[in-house]
Design a protein around this motif. Structure first.
Motif, PDB file in Angstrom:
ATOM      1  N   ASP A  19       0.910  -1.324   0.147  1.00 35.31           N
ATOM      2  CA  ASP A  19       0.064   0.039   0.010  1.00 35.31           C
ATOM      3  C   ASP A  19       1.073   1.011   0.060  1.00 35.31           C
ATOM      4  OD1 ASP A  19      -2.692   1.129   0.182  1.00 35.31           O
ATOM      5  OD2 ASP A  19      -2.028   1.955   2.321  1.00 35.31           O
ATOM      6  N   TYR A  20       1.669   1.212   0.755  1.00 36.22           N
ATOM      7  CA  TYR A  20       2.688   2.467   0.828  1.00 36.22           C
ATOM      8  C   TYR A  20       3.304   2.504  -0.556  1.00 36.22           C
ATOM      9  CZ  TYR A  20       7.231   5.006   1.876  1.00 36.22           C
ATOM     10  OH  TYR A  20       8.213   5.952   1.907  1.00 36.22           O
ATOM     11  N   PHE A  21       4.059   1.478  -1.158  1.00 32.24           N
ATOM     12  CA  PHE A  21       4.698   1.841  -2.496  1.00 32.24           C
ATOM     13  C   PHE A  21       3.721   1.984  -3.591  1.00 32.24           C
ATOM     14  CE2 PHE A  21       7.848  -1.078  -0.536  1.00 32.24           C
ATOM     15  CZ  PHE A  21       9.004  -0.321  -0.452  1.00 32.24           C
ATOM     16  N   LYS A  22       2.381   1.717  -3.719  1.00 32.21           N
ATOM     17  CA  LYS A  22       1.351   2.135  -4.201  1.00 32.21           C
ATOM     18  C   LYS A  22       1.252   3.791  -4.037  1.00 32.21           C
ATOM     19  CE  LYS A  22      -1.556  -1.690  -5.056  1.00 32.21           C
ATOM     20  NZ  LYS A  22      -2.593  -2.541  -4.653  1.00 32.21           N
ATOM     21  N   LYS A  23       1.085   4.251  -2.839  1.00 35.72           N
ATOM     22  CA  LYS A  23       1.064   5.749  -2.755  1.00 35.72           C
ATOM     23  C   LYS A  23       2.260   6.436  -3.216  1.00 35.72           C
ATOM     24  CE  LYS A  23       1.854   7.436   1.527  1.00 35.72           C
ATOM     25  NZ  LYS A  23       1.279   7.729   2.753  1.00 35.72           N
ATOM     26  N   ILE A  24       3.428   5.953  -3.159  1.00 33.95           N
ATOM     27  CA  ILE A  24       4.581   6.556  -3.598  1.00 33.95           C
ATOM     28  C   ILE A  24       4.769   6.741  -5.226  1.00 33.95           C
ATOM     29  CG2 ILE A  24       7.180   6.579  -3.538  1.00 33.95           C
ATOM     30  CD1 ILE A  24       6.061   7.242  -1.252  1.00 33.95           C
ATOM     31  N   GLU A  25       4.364   5.436  -5.781  1.00 33.97           N
ATOM     32  CA  GLU A  25       4.202   5.438  -7.171  1.00 33.97           C
ATOM     33  C   GLU A  25       3.104   6.588  -7.773  1.00 33.97           C
ATOM     34  OE1 GLU A  25       3.157   2.264 -10.707  1.00 33.97           O
ATOM     35  OE2 GLU A  25       2.835   1.583  -8.689  1.00 33.97           O
ATOM     36  N   ALA A  26       1.923   6.865  -7.087  1.00 33.82           N
ATOM     37  CA  ALA A  26       1.106   7.425  -7.419  1.00 33.82           C
ATOM     38  C   ALA A  26       1.416   8.855  -7.121  1.00 33.82           C
ATOM     39  CB  ALA A  26      -0.271   7.358  -6.593  1.00 33.82           C
ATOM     40  N   ILE A  27       2.287   9.464  -6.085  1.00 35.29           N
ATOM     41  CA  ILE A  27       2.977  10.791  -6.066  1.00 35.29           C
ATOM     42  C   ILE A  27       3.829  10.864  -7.012  1.00 35.29           C
ATOM     43  CG2 ILE A  27       4.453  11.918  -4.358  1.00 35.29           C
ATOM     44  CD1 ILE A  27       2.945  10.543  -1.866  1.00 35.29           C
ATOM     45  N   GLU A  28       4.675   9.932  -7.284  1.00 33.34           N
ATOM     46  CA  GLU A  28       5.608  10.350  -8.242  1.00 33.34           C
ATOM     47  C   GLU A  28       4.876  10.413  -9.660  1.00 33.34           C
ATOM     48  OE1 GLU A  28       8.210   6.758  -8.157  1.00 33.34           O
ATOM     49  OE2 GLU A  28       9.537   7.648  -6.488  1.00 33.34           O
ATOM     50  N   PHE A  29       3.871   9.603  -9.939  1.00 27.53           N
ATOM     51  CA  PHE A  29       3.221   9.989 -11.135  1.00 27.53           C
ATOM     52  C   PHE A  29       2.419  11.490 -11.250  1.00 27.53           C
ATOM     53  CE2 PHE A  29      -0.721   9.660 -13.802  1.00 27.53           C
ATOM     54  CZ  PHE A  29      -0.347   8.639 -14.892  1.00 27.53           C
ATOM     55  N   ALA A  30       1.915  11.829 -10.124  1.00 27.54           N
ATOM     56  CA  ALA A  30       1.389  13.142  -9.991  1.00 27.54           C
ATOM     57  C   ALA A  30       2.320  14.160 -10.367  1.00 27.54           C
ATOM     58  CB  ALA A  30       0.770  13.397  -9.000  1.00 27.54           C
ATOM     59  N   VAL A  31       3.747  13.829 -10.018  1.00 32.99           N
ATOM     60  CA  VAL A  31       4.594  15.091 -10.138  1.00 32.99           C
ATOM     61  C   VAL A  31       5.193  15.036 -11.615  1.00 32.99           C
ATOM     62  CG1 VAL A  31       7.276  15.541  -9.851  1.00 32.99           C
ATOM     63  CG2 VAL A  31       5.459  15.078  -7.801  1.00 32.99           C
ATOM     64  N   LYS A  32       5.187  13.688 -12.113  1.00 31.55           N
ATOM     65  CA  LYS A  32       5.626  13.548 -13.682  1.00 31.55           C
ATOM     66  C   LYS A  32       4.878  14.047 -14.781  1.00 31.55           C
ATOM     67  CE  LYS A  32       7.576  10.058 -16.636  1.00 31.55           C
ATOM     68  NZ  LYS A  32       7.722   8.473 -17.012  1.00 31.55           N
ATOM     69  N   TYR A  33       3.483  14.142 -14.399  1.00 33.40           N
ATOM     70  CA  TYR A  33       2.632  14.511 -15.257  1.00 33.40           C
ATOM     71  C   TYR A  33       1.757  15.532 -14.943  1.00 33.40           C
ATOM     72  CZ  TYR A  33       3.654  10.025 -17.255  1.00 33.40           C
ATOM     73  OH  TYR A  33       4.294   8.961 -18.069  1.00 33.40           O
ATOM     74  N   ASP A  34       2.359  16.510 -14.176  1.00 28.11           N
ATOM     75  CA  ASP A  34       1.897  17.708 -13.756  1.00 28.11           C
ATOM     76  C   ASP A  34       1.687  18.833 -14.709  1.00 28.11           C
ATOM     77  OD1 ASP A  34       0.849  19.686 -11.503  1.00 28.11           O
ATOM     78  OD2 ASP A  34       2.820  20.608 -11.709  1.00 28.11           O
ATOM     79  N   ASP A  35       0.770  19.674 -14.814  1.00 26.63           N
ATOM     80  CA  ASP A  35       0.754  20.464 -15.576  1.00 26.63           C
ATOM     81  C   ASP A  35       0.755  20.420 -17.034  1.00 26.63           C
ATOM     82  OD1 ASP A  35       0.092  23.518 -15.422  1.00 26.63           O
ATOM     83  OD2 ASP A  35       2.135  23.939 -15.660  1.00 26.63           O
ATOM     84  N   GLY A  36       0.421  19.180 -17.383  1.00 29.18           N
ATOM     85  CA  GLY A  36       0.524  18.860 -18.782  1.00 29.18           C
ATOM     86  C   GLY A  36       1.711  18.790 -19.661  1.00 29.18           C
ATOM     87  N   ARG A  37       2.773  18.330 -18.985  1.00 29.83           N
ATOM     88  CA  ARG A  37       4.194  18.459 -19.191  1.00 29.83           C
ATOM     89  C   ARG A  37       4.330  17.343 -20.081  1.00 29.83           C
ATOM     90  NH1 ARG A  37       7.396  18.175 -13.578  1.00 29.83           N
ATOM     91  NH2 ARG A  37       6.266  20.034 -13.337  1.00 29.83           N
ATOM     92  N   ASP A  38       3.844  16.258 -20.057  1.00 29.25           N
ATOM     93  CA  ASP A  38       3.788  15.018 -20.832  1.00 29.25           C
ATOM     94  C   ASP A  38       2.548  14.476 -20.972  1.00 29.25           C
ATOM     95  OD1 ASP A  38       4.314  12.723 -22.413  1.00 29.25           O
ATOM     96  OD2 ASP A  38       5.917  11.976 -20.743  1.00 29.25           O
ATOM     97  N   PRO A  39       1.909  14.738 -22.231  1.00 33.20           N
ATOM     98  CA  PRO A  39       0.290  14.227 -22.587  1.00 33.20           C
ATOM     99  C   PRO A  39       0.099  12.554 -22.307  1.00 33.20           C
ATOM    100  CG  PRO A  39       1.130  15.628 -23.972  1.00 33.20           C
ATOM    101  CD  PRO A  39       2.318  15.261 -23.366  1.00 33.20           C
ATOM    102  N   ARG A  40       1.298  12.046 -22.582  1.00 34.80           N
ATOM    103  CA  ARG A  40       1.165  10.477 -22.478  1.00 34.80           C
ATOM    104  C   ARG A  40       0.647  10.044 -21.033  1.00 34.80           C
ATOM    105  NH1 ARG A  40       7.225   9.004 -24.102  1.00 34.80           N
ATOM    106  NH2 ARG A  40       7.597  10.671 -22.703  1.00 34.80           N
ATOM    107  N   GLY A  41       0.881  10.889 -20.206  1.00 31.40           N
ATOM    108  CA  GLY A  41       0.367  10.514 -18.783  1.00 31.40           C
ATOM    109  C   GLY A  41      -0.881  10.321 -18.539  1.00 31.40           C
TER     110      GLY A  41
END
Length: 274
Positions: free
Chosen positions: A118-140
């Motif tokens: 569960d902890y690693f799922k949360k970390i993965e989700a947080i990293e995802f939100a940072v990576k695909y923030d503000d439309g910087r990579d439409p693939r997300g």
């Protein structure tokens, strides 16, 4: 002793907890070389007998985390009968917690491992939100559980992070009249998208405060009311084209907006499961 002392680490799950605790204890003995062997997923008495036999043969000892009382009790009794030293790592602490709280333990193996997942799922989700923030990579957009759409200063980023802590992978897309939205925004299932709408008056206030905090002129086009109305009109046309739900975030805290989104998702999930 001819053979190097062996500690058999026994668990009814993967055995990581037992091994970590055992290694922490072993680290305090610098002059003694010890070998640790892990025996995971020990679930019945025949497994226990096998480990005890090996420990007796090698002159070793057993450290165990067996949450089921019948297996843990059997380990203790059988080890004593065989003359093998054993240490129950988990049982005494569970007993004390039970006495303190008055609650019966679940006696379910593997819960720590589930918490880790569960902890690693949360970390993965947080990293995802940072990576695909503000439309910087439409693939997300196509990979996301949730896609947030809105003009600047509608709390897309903090809302993405809040939802990420709830294990949702979130991408957010800024809507600007001069820039066409990414194609992916119209390919993702509309039920994954959420438009964030705000009144022009409130947005004007937020943007003016933002300019002040940056030491910029409040009369900049960014905070111009006519420009803001143009942006909101364009936003309305985009979310109408997508056909997604629109949430009014004008006077909502991030937590409130997140709860609205999660409730919509849970209702849809519940209907789909019927």
């Amino acid at each position: 002793m001819d053979k190097m002392p062996i500690i058999y680490v026994v668990s009814d799950s993967v055995g990581e907890t037992a091994e970590l605790v055992t290694k922490a204890a072993v680290s305090q003995f610098k002059k003694t070389e010890l070998t640790i062997k892990r025996f995971p997923f020990v679930e019945d008495t025949s497994n226990v007998d096998e480990v005890i036999s090996l420990a007796k043969q090698d002159g070793g000892m057993i450290a165990y985390t067996l949450v089921r009382p019948e297996i843990s009790g059997y380990m203790k009794t059988a080890a004593e009968r065989a003359g093998v030293i054993s240490c129950d790592i988990l049982g005494p602490l569970m007993n004390q917690i039970q006495l303190q709280c008055g609650e019966t333990p679940l006696y379910e193996p593997g819960l720590v491992h589930k918490l880790d997942e569960d902890y690693f799922k949360k970390i993965e989700a947080i990293e995802f939100a940072v990576k695909y923030d503000d439309g910087r990579d439409p693939r997300g957009i196509l990979k996301a559980d949730i896609v947030l759409v809105g003009v600047s200063r509608t709390s897309k980023t903090p809302l993405s992070q809040y939802l990420a802590h709830k294990r949702y992978k979130v991408a957010n897309v800024p809507i600007v009249p001069e820039i066409d939205p990414p194609e992916e925004l119209f390919l993702v299932p509309k039920e994954k998208c959420f438009g964030l709408r705000i009144t022009s008056e409130k947005l004007n206030q937020i943007r003016q405060e933002r300019l002040i905090s940056l030491g910029l002129n409040q009369k900049a086009i960014y905070a111009n009311i006519d420009r803001i109305k143009e942006e909101i009109d364009y936003f309305d046309s985009i979310v109408e084209k997508i056909g997604c739900p629109v949430i009014d975030v004008t006077n909502k805290a991030v937590e409130e907006s997140a709860n609205v989104i999660m409730n919509i998702i849970l209702k849809k999930t519940s209907l789909n499961n019927k």
